[in-house]
Design an enzyme around this catalytic site. Structure first.
Site, mmCIF file in Angstrom:
data_model
loop_
_atom_site.group_PDB
_atom_site.id
_atom_site.type_symbol
_atom_site.label_atom_id
_atom_site.label_comp_id
_atom_site.label_asym_id
_atom_site.label_seq_id
_atom_site.Cartn_x
_atom_site.Cartn_y
_atom_site.Cartn_z
ATOM 1 N N THR A 261 64.143 -9.381 130.714
ATOM 2 C CA THR A 261 64.667 -10.732 130.470
ATOM 3 C C THR A 261 64.498 -11.185 129.015
ATOM 4 O OG1 THR A 261 62.552 -11.788 130.939
ATOM 5 C CG2 THR A 261 64.006 -11.386 132.821
ATOM 6 N N ASP B 86 53.952 -2.370 117.561
ATOM 7 C CA ASP B 86 53.850 -0.908 117.594
ATOM 8 C C ASP B 86 53.596 -0.338 116.198
ATOM 9 O OD1 ASP B 86 54.156 -0.683 120.302
ATOM 10 O OD2 ASP B 86 56.304 -0.245 120.236
#
Ligand code: PRP
Ligand code: URA
Length: 209
Positions: free
Chosen positions: A108, A203
């Site tokens: 989403t 990341d």
């Protein structure tokens, strides 16, 4: 509408370009992010009020100016916001640090809250909310709502790269909050990533690619 500031000093833009390069590794990425956070922090704290304090220099008494009144709090949105805390704290070592944990649902793209720990007197502090990426604006907007629900009245938001969509969302939801970014990029892609952007900031900071 809130004030929107692009802090595009040449040194900041240069460092950001190195960060954007996919060949830049985590160590350099982290160092550059903290350097930019410190440089942007200088701009972000430009309007802090000063007060008169009487001191003695080795030669005489004088009335000197010092930062007054309200104290600061730095609040990173986990994870990636953590990458900006050390840089800001090197500028304001006495600032307290709160943490707001949000992650984007991969389907989403809506933020999901998983953590919130703030200084007890957060409502009395000027709060600098930090997160390198302002993409859809959902995470920043929710974090700002969480801070306001805790009583915070003086909040500014600092990011590294913003999208037009994210800026619009935060301006609509929080017209009282000033937004500072090092760059305003072109758009979001179909995965709600900023283009050209720099990829997934969390990341790249923590090496979890
Ligand atoms: C990234 C980023 C922001 C958010 C921005 O975090 O650090 O918090 O996405 O996107 P938005 O403006 O569309 O909400 P992510 O959810 O990937 O979590 P992480 O920092 O733990 O990697
Ligand atoms: N989160 C990131 O880390 N990068 C983006 O481009 C969008 C969200």
């Amino acid at each position: 509408m809130s004030n929107f500031h692009v802090v595009d000093h040449p040194l900041i833009t240069h460092k950001l370009s190195i960060m954007r390069n996919k060949k830049t590794g985590s160590k350099d990425f982290r160092e550059l992010l903290n350097e930019i956070a410190m440089l942007m922090g200088y701009e972000l704290t430009r309007d802090l009020p000063l007060e008169d304090v009487v001191i003695e220099t080795p030669l005489t008494k004088m009335t000197a100016k010092m930062v007054s009144g309200k104290k600061l709090a730095i609040v990173p949105i986990l994870r990636a916001g953590l990458g900006m805390v050390d840089g800001l704290q090197s500028l304001v070592p006495v600032a307290k640090v709160g943490h707001i944990g949000l992650y984007r649902d991969p389907e989403t793209h809506k933020p999901v809250e998983y953590y919130c720990k703030l200084p007890v007197d957060i409502e009395e502090r000027i709060v600098i909310l930090v997160d390198p990426m302002l993409a859809t604006g959902g995470s920043a907007s929710d974090a700002l709502t969480m801070l306001k629900n805790k009583g915070c009245k003086h909040i500014r938001f600092m990011c590294l790269v913003a999208s037009p969509e994210g800026v619009k969302k935060v301006q609509e939801d929080h017209p009282d909050v000033d937004i500072y970014t090092a760059a305003l990029d072109e758009c979001l892609n179909e995965h709600a990533y900023i283009v050209p952007g720099l990829g997934d900031a969390g990341d790249r900071i923590f090496g979890t690619l």
